[in-house]
Design a protein around this motif. Structure first.
Motif, PDB file in Angstrom:
ATOM      1  N   SER A 376       0.845  -1.201   0.102  1.00 40.81           N
ATOM      2  CA  SER A 376      -0.115  -0.099   0.004  1.00 40.81           C
ATOM      3  C   SER A 376       0.945   1.213   0.026  1.00 40.81           C
ATOM      4  CB  SER A 376      -0.822   0.128   1.174  1.00 40.81           C
ATOM      5  OG  SER A 376      -0.064   0.112   2.470  1.00 40.81           O
ATOM      6  N   ILE A 377       0.506   2.353  -0.301  1.00 36.43           N
ATOM      7  CA  ILE A 377       1.137   3.641  -0.498  1.00 36.43           C
ATOM      8  C   ILE A 377       0.629   4.475   0.636  1.00 36.43           C
ATOM      9  CG2 ILE A 377       1.476   5.664  -1.825  1.00 36.43           C
ATOM     10  CD1 ILE A 377       0.965   4.249  -4.510  1.00 36.43           C
ATOM     11  N   LYS A 378       1.777   4.652   1.737  1.00 38.78           N
ATOM     12  CA  LYS A 378       1.485   5.397   2.755  1.00 38.78           C
ATOM     13  C   LYS A 378       1.310   6.761   2.445  1.00 38.78           C
ATOM     14  CE  LYS A 378       3.861   2.560   6.340  1.00 38.78           C
ATOM     15  NZ  LYS A 378       4.642   2.416   7.453  1.00 38.78           N
ATOM     16  N   GLY A 379       2.153   7.221   1.616  1.00 42.75           N
ATOM     17  CA  GLY A 379       2.214   8.748   1.417  1.00 42.75           C
ATOM     18  C   GLY A 379       3.695   9.353   1.080  1.00 42.75           C
ATOM     19  N   LYS A 380       3.861  10.654   0.901  1.00 45.98           N
ATOM     20  CA  LYS A 380       5.075  11.326   0.623  1.00 45.98           C
ATOM     21  C   LYS A 380       5.734  11.215   2.059  1.00 45.98           C
ATOM     22  CE  LYS A 380       4.588  14.126  -3.389  1.00 45.98           C
ATOM     23  NZ  LYS A 380       5.065  15.248  -4.053  1.00 45.98           N
ATOM     24  N   ALA A 381       7.071  10.686   1.812  1.00 47.34           N
ATOM     25  CA  ALA A 381       7.901  10.733   2.883  1.00 47.34           C
ATOM     26  C   ALA A 381       8.647  12.306   3.224  1.00 47.34           C
ATOM     27  CB  ALA A 381       9.219   9.767   2.711  1.00 47.34           C
ATOM     28  N   GLU A 382       9.151  12.409   4.152  1.00 49.37           N
ATOM     29  CA  GLU A 382       9.595  13.685   4.557  1.00 49.37           C
ATOM     30  C   GLU A 382      10.998  13.701   3.807  1.00 49.37           C
ATOM     31  OE1 GLU A 382       9.685  15.792   8.394  1.00 49.37           O
ATOM     32  OE2 GLU A 382       8.551  14.040   9.190  1.00 49.37           O
ATOM     33  N   GLN A 383      11.181  14.982   2.981  1.00 48.06           N
ATOM     34  CA  GLN A 383      12.384  14.825   2.042  1.00 48.06           C
ATOM     35  C   GLN A 383      13.820  15.084   2.835  1.00 48.06           C
ATOM     36  OE1 GLN A 383      12.288  13.516  -0.641  1.00 48.06           O
ATOM     37  NE2 GLN A 383      12.364  14.986  -2.126  1.00 48.06           N
ATOM     38  N   PRO A 384      14.736  14.457   2.502  1.00 47.03           N
ATOM     39  CA  PRO A 384      16.005  15.050   3.369  1.00 47.03           C
ATOM     40  C   PRO A 384      16.399  16.403   2.857  1.00 47.03           C
ATOM     41  CG  PRO A 384      16.234  12.701   2.354  1.00 47.03           C
ATOM     42  CD  PRO A 384      15.101  13.278   1.917  1.00 47.03           C
ATOM     43  N   LYS A 385      17.041  17.126   3.771  1.00 49.47           N
ATOM     44  CA  LYS A 385      17.278  18.593   3.399  1.00 49.47           C
ATOM     45  C   LYS A 385      18.472  19.251   4.292  1.00 49.47           C
ATOM     46  CE  LYS A 385      13.681  20.671   5.912  1.00 49.47           C
ATOM     47  NZ  LYS A 385      12.242  21.709   6.049  1.00 49.47           N
ATOM     48  N   LEU A 386      19.074  19.974   3.964  1.00 52.39           N
ATOM     49  CA  LEU A 386      20.320  20.560   4.452  1.00 52.39           C
ATOM     50  C   LEU A 386      19.720  21.615   5.269  1.00 52.39           C
ATOM     51  CD1 LEU A 386      23.021  20.705   1.615  1.00 52.39           C
ATOM     52  CD2 LEU A 386      23.255  19.592   3.971  1.00 52.39           C
ATOM     53  N   SER A 387      20.396  21.985   6.426  1.00 51.84           N
ATOM     54  CA  SER A 387      20.082  23.162   7.029  1.00 51.84           C
ATOM     55  C   SER A 387      20.196  24.452   6.544  1.00 51.84           C
ATOM     56  CB  SER A 387      20.834  23.185   8.489  1.00 51.84           C
ATOM     57  OG  SER A 387      22.242  23.249   8.296  1.00 51.84           O
ATOM     58  N   LYS A 388      21.130  24.628   5.342  1.00 51.20           N
ATOM     59  CA  LYS A 388      21.161  25.650   4.336  1.00 51.20           C
ATOM     60  C   LYS A 388      21.294  25.195   3.069  1.00 51.20           C
ATOM     61  CE  LYS A 388      21.058  29.237   7.639  1.00 51.20           C
ATOM     62  NZ  LYS A 388      20.108  30.405   7.708  1.00 51.20           N
ATOM     63  N   ASN A 389      20.982  26.073   2.235  1.00 47.67           N
ATOM     64  CA  ASN A 389      21.298  25.668   0.851  1.00 47.67           C
ATOM     65  C   ASN A 389      21.896  26.605   0.101  1.00 47.67           C
ATOM     66  OD1 ASN A 389      19.422  23.413   0.530  1.00 47.67           O
ATOM     67  ND2 ASN A 389      17.708  24.817   0.430  1.00 47.67           N
ATOM     68  N   LYS A 390      22.123  27.851   0.910  1.00 47.03           N
ATOM     69  CA  LYS A 390      23.165  28.962   0.272  1.00 47.03           C
ATOM     70  C   LYS A 390      23.910  29.687   1.291  1.00 47.03           C
ATOM     71  CE  LYS A 390      21.296  31.233  -3.008  1.00 47.03           C
ATOM     72  NZ  LYS A 390      20.476  32.203  -3.799  1.00 47.03           N
ATOM     73  N   LEU A 391      24.970  30.135   1.291  1.00 47.97           N
ATOM     74  CA  LEU A 391      25.644  30.617   2.450  1.00 47.97           C
ATOM     75  C   LEU A 391      26.680  31.577   1.763  1.00 47.97           C
ATOM     76  CD1 LEU A 391      26.713  27.809   4.875  1.00 47.97           C
ATOM     77  CD2 LEU A 391      25.238  29.678   5.302  1.00 47.97           C
ATOM     78  N   THR A 392      26.926  32.762   2.455  1.00 51.80           N
ATOM     79  CA  THR A 392      28.105  33.817   2.137  1.00 51.80           C
ATOM     80  C   THR A 392      28.829  34.142   3.274  1.00 51.80           C
ATOM     81  OG1 THR A 392      26.617  34.824   0.506  1.00 51.80           O
ATOM     82  CG2 THR A 392      28.350  36.194   1.483  1.00 51.80           C
ATOM     83  N   LEU A 393      30.039  33.611   2.971  1.00 55.97           N
ATOM     84  CA  LEU A 393      31.081  33.769   4.379  1.00 55.97           C
ATOM     85  C   LEU A 393      32.422  34.706   4.024  1.00 55.97           C
ATOM     86  CD1 LEU A 393      31.119  30.013   5.353  1.00 55.97           C
ATOM     87  CD2 LEU A 393      29.678  31.735   6.349  1.00 55.97           C
ATOM     88  N   LYS A 394      32.970  35.146   5.028  1.00 60.24           N
ATOM     89  CA  LYS A 394      34.317  35.819   4.857  1.00 60.24           C
ATOM     90  C   LYS A 394      35.245  34.978   4.871  1.00 60.24           C
ATOM     91  CE  LYS A 394      32.789  40.382   5.989  1.00 60.24           C
ATOM     92  NZ  LYS A 394      33.050  41.495   6.997  1.00 60.24           N
ATOM     93  N   SER A 395      36.529  35.056   4.265  1.00 61.11           N
ATOM     94  CA  SER A 395      37.522  34.118   4.595  1.00 61.11           C
ATOM     95  C   SER A 395      37.870  33.993   6.043  1.00 61.11           C
ATOM     96  CB  SER A 395      38.846  34.696   3.877  1.00 61.11           C
ATOM     97  OG  SER A 395      39.808  33.788   4.045  1.00 61.11           O
ATOM     98  N   GLY A 396      38.066  32.893   6.391  1.00 63.04           N
ATOM     99  CA  GLY A 396      38.357  32.509   7.721  1.00 63.04           C
ATOM    100  C   GLY A 396      36.959  32.060   8.575  1.00 63.04           C
ATOM    101  N   ALA A 397      35.796  32.429   7.949  1.00 60.96           N
ATOM    102  CA  ALA A 397      34.782  32.074   8.875  1.00 60.96           C
ATOM    103  C   ALA A 397      34.425  30.736   8.774  1.00 60.96           C
ATOM    104  CB  ALA A 397      33.590  32.838   8.359  1.00 60.96           C
ATOM    105  N   GLU A 398      33.577  30.191   9.501  1.00 62.92           N
ATOM    106  CA  GLU A 398      33.284  28.779   9.792  1.00 62.92           C
ATOM    107  C   GLU A 398      31.765  28.717   9.822  1.00 62.92           C
ATOM    108  OE1 GLU A 398      35.709  27.107  12.844  1.00 62.92           O
ATOM    109  OE2 GLU A 398      37.447  26.632  11.672  1.00 62.92           O
ATOM    110  N   LYS A 399      31.207  27.619   9.528  1.00 61.51           N
ATOM    111  CA  LYS A 399      29.668  27.185   9.561  1.00 61.51           C
ATOM    112  C   LYS A 399      29.413  25.863   9.428  1.00 61.51           C
ATOM    113  CE  LYS A 399      25.486  28.633   9.499  1.00 61.51           C
ATOM    114  NZ  LYS A 399      24.870  29.652  10.674  1.00 61.51           N
ATOM    115  N   VAL A 400      28.572  25.252  10.277  1.00 60.30           N
ATOM    116  CA  VAL A 400      28.221  23.809  10.314  1.00 60.30           C
ATOM    117  C   VAL A 400      27.024  23.506   9.660  1.00 60.30           C
ATOM    118  CG1 VAL A 400      27.842  21.880  11.842  1.00 60.30           C
ATOM    119  CG2 VAL A 400      29.738  23.627  12.513  1.00 60.30           C
TER     120      VAL A 400
END
Length: 483
Positions: A376-400
Motif C-alpha cells: 500500500s502507499i503510505k504517502g510522501k516521505a519527509e524529504q532529506p534537506k540541508l540546514s542551509k542551501n546557500k551561504l555567504t562567508l568571509k575568508s576564515g569564517a566557519e559554519k556547520v
C-alpha cells in the motif's frame, strides 16, 4: 522466526490446502504445547540422529486424533539448509490409504515431513497408518485445517466423479485420464493426460494469456477441465462463468511445469516477460503475468502479478514516497518494473535513471482499479534537506551544516581552494564560489552553494625586521599554510 514462502508463484494457494471440517475424533483444537514439542524433537533426534538432520523448523499441528499429535518438519524454501534435509525431484508421489500426496520437494529423513507422535514414540505418517495409530481421514482433515502452514505437498483424491461428469457432458463412454492440478473456490482444475491427441498447432487466448498449442485434445483442445458440484466445464467456460480464475489456473500449470502439457503459455506482454526472463536468468517454461499500469514517455510501468515468495512487512522509500510492502516478490520486493527500449528495470532503478517519475508511478498505481497489489502507499516521505542551501562567508569564517531526515555517508567540496568541509563543518578560505555536497547513504546528494566574499589578507605587505627580533603581522581570513 521470519516466515518465508515457496519459490513457486502458486505456493500461497497451491500448498495452503482447502479447509475441511474436522472428523468427530478430531475435536481438540489445541496445538502441542512447548513441552510436548520439545519432547517430540528429542525423540526425533533419538530416532534419526542429528549429524545430518536438524529439527529447528518443526511445527505442531492444531488438532489431534484421539490423543495422537501431528508435527510437520517445515523447512523454508528460500533459506539455506543442509542439502540432505530436502532434495528436488520432478514430481514425487506417495499413496497412503485412499489419498495421494504429490510434491516437487522431498524431505529427509521422511519424504513428506509429516510425523505422528503418541506415547513418546515417533512415527512417519505412513507408519502410523499401517500400524493403525491414526485414521487417514482424520489425519488429512487435520493437515488440511492447518491453513497457516505452507506444506511441500498437495493431497489428492481420485477424479472418478469428474470423469463421470465429463462423460455426461459429452455423452460418451470414452476414457478420460484426469489428473487433478488443484482447487479454487471448491472447484477442481483437471488435465486429461491421455496420448490420443491430434497434432495441430494453434493459439487460444484466455484472459491475459495465450496458450500455444502443439497438440489438440479430443472434446476440448486444451484438455483442461473444471469440475464443481457434479458438473464439468472446459477451462474457458469456467473462467467465463467466474467458476475458476485463469490467473490461478496458470499458477497451477506453472507449478507442474509446462513440459507436462501439450501447450506452452505466453502473456499478452511477452516482450516484457522475455526481458524479465533474460535479466534474471529464468527458464522459458516459467509463465509470468505483467499488468500494464501506465506510461511515462517511452517507459511503461508494469506489475508482476504472478510471484509471491515471502510475507514480511517493511517500508520501501522511492523518492518522496513510502510504500508499505507486506508481501515481497523474489526478484524485487514491490514487483513493480519499468520496461524501456527492450530492457527491464525495477521501479527504484528506473527512478534513479530518470526513466520514470515516481509521482507518475504513484498516479498510475492509484488509477488502476481492481488490481491487487502486495503493498500500500503510505504517502510522501519527509524529504532529506540541508540546514542551509546557500551561504555567504568571509575568508576564515566557519559554519556547520546539518542534514534533516537523512543519514550522511560523506561530505565533499567542489573547490578546496575556496572552502573545505569536514563532518559538515565548512571553512571559508579564498574568494570565490564552491558547492558543498552531502552524499546520503540512500545515494541522494544534497548541495549548498558557498560564496566566499573576501580573500585572506595580511595587515602589512612589507616590514623591516631587526636581527634576532620578531614581528607579528595580522592575518584576516584563513589560509591552508604560510610560507
Amino acid at each position: 522466526m521470519k516466515k518465508f514462502l515457496s519459490l513457486w508463484t502458486a505456493a500461497a494457494m497451491v500448498f495452503s490446502l482447502s479447509a475441511t471440517a474436522f472428523a468427530e475424533a478430531s475435536e481438540n483444537r489445541e496445538a502441542p504445547d512447548d513441552e510436548l514439542t520439545e519432547a517430540f524433537v528429542q525423540d526425533m533426534k533419538a530416532r534419526f540422529g542429528t549429524e545430518d538432520y536438524s529439527f529447528d523448523y518443526v511445527r505442531g499441528l492444531v488438532g489431534n486424533d484421539n490423543g495422537t499429535w501431528f508435527f510437520y518438519d517445515e523447512i523454508n524454501d528460500h533459506q539455506a539448509v543442509n542439502e540432505t534435509q530436502k532434495k528436488a525431484v520432478d514430481l514425487y508421489e506417495r499413496r497412503i490409504g485412499e489419498y495421494v500426496f504429490e510434491s516437487k520437494w522431498v524431505k529427509a529423513p521422511y519424504e513428506l515431513g509429516v510425523y505422528v507422535y503418541k506415547d513418546s514414540k515417533v512415527y512417519t505418517l505412513e507408519e502410523a497408518n499401517e500400524q493403525s495409530v491414526i485414521s487417514m481421514d482424520n489425519a488429512v482433515s487435520i493437515i488440511k485445517s492447518n491453513r497457516n502452514i505452507v506444506y511441500s505437498f498437495r493431497i489428492e483424491g481420485n477424479c472418478e466423479d469428474a470423469v463421470k461428469a465429463l462423460r455426461e457432458k459429452y455423452n460418451t463412454n470414452d476414457m478420460f485420464d484426469l489428473v487433478k492440478l488443484g482447487e479454487y473456490q471448491n472447484a477442481w482444475l483437471c488435465y486429461d493426460d491421455r496420448m490420443n491427441v491430434a497434432f495441430r498447432q494453434q493459439d487460444k487466448k484466455i484472459g491475459d494469456f495465450i496458450f500455444k498449442l502443439n497438440d489438440i485434445h479430443p472434446y476440448y483442445d486444451l484438455g483442461l477441465y473444471v469440475y464443481k458440484d457434479g458438473k464439468a466445464y472446459t477451462l474457458e467456460e469456467a473462467c467465463k462463468d467466474n467458476i475458476f480464475s485463469i490467473d490461478f489456473a496458470v499458477e497451477l500449470i506453472n507449478y507442474y511445469g509446462t513440459a507436462k502439457f501439450t501447450f506452452g503459455i505466453e502473456s499478452e506482454n511477452e516482450d516484457v516477460v522475455k526481458a524479465f526472463r533474460k535479466r534474471y536468468g529464468i527458464p522459458e517454461t516459467s509463465v509470468f503475468k505483467f499488468v500494464k499500469l501506465g506510461e511515462d514517455g517511452a517507459s511503461v510501468l508494469y506489475f508482476n502479478d504472478t510471484e509471491l515468495v515471502q510475507f514480511l512487512e517493511y517500508d520501501v522509500i522511492i523518492g518522496a514516497w513510502t510504500f508499505d510492502c507486506y508481501s515481497q516478490q523474489k526478484y524485487y520486493d514491490l514487483g513493480l518494473y519499468v520496461y524501456n527500449d527492450g530492457s527491464i528495470y525495477t521501479l527504484a532503478e528506473a527512478y534513479d535513471k530518470n526513466l520514470f517519475s515516481i509521482d507518475k508511478a504513484v498516479e498510475c498505481i492509484k488509477a488502476t482499479d481492481g488490481q491487487h497489489f502486495t503493498f500500500s502507499i503510505k504517502g510522501k516521505a519527509e524529504q532529506p534537506k540541508l540546514s542551509k542551501n546557500k551561504l555567504t562567508l568571509k575568508s576564515g569564517a566557519e559554519k556547520v551544516l546539518t542534514v534533516k531526515n537523512g543519514e550522511v555517508k560523506s561530505w565533499k567540496t567542489s573547490d578546496k581552494k575556496v572552502a573545505t568541509v569536514k563532518n559538515g563543518k565548512i571553512t571559508a578560505l579564498n574568494k570565490g564560489t564552491a558547492k558543498i555536497s552531502a552524499v546520503l547513504k540512500s545515494g541522494e546528494k544534497l548541495t549548498c552553494k558557498v560564496s566566499v566574499s573576501t580573500a585572506p589578507k595580511l595587515g602589512k605587505t612589507a616590514v623591516k625586521v631587526k636581527k634576532n627580533s620578531t614581528v607579528k603581522i595580522k592575518l584576516t581570513g584563513k589560509v591552508k599554510s604560510i610560507n
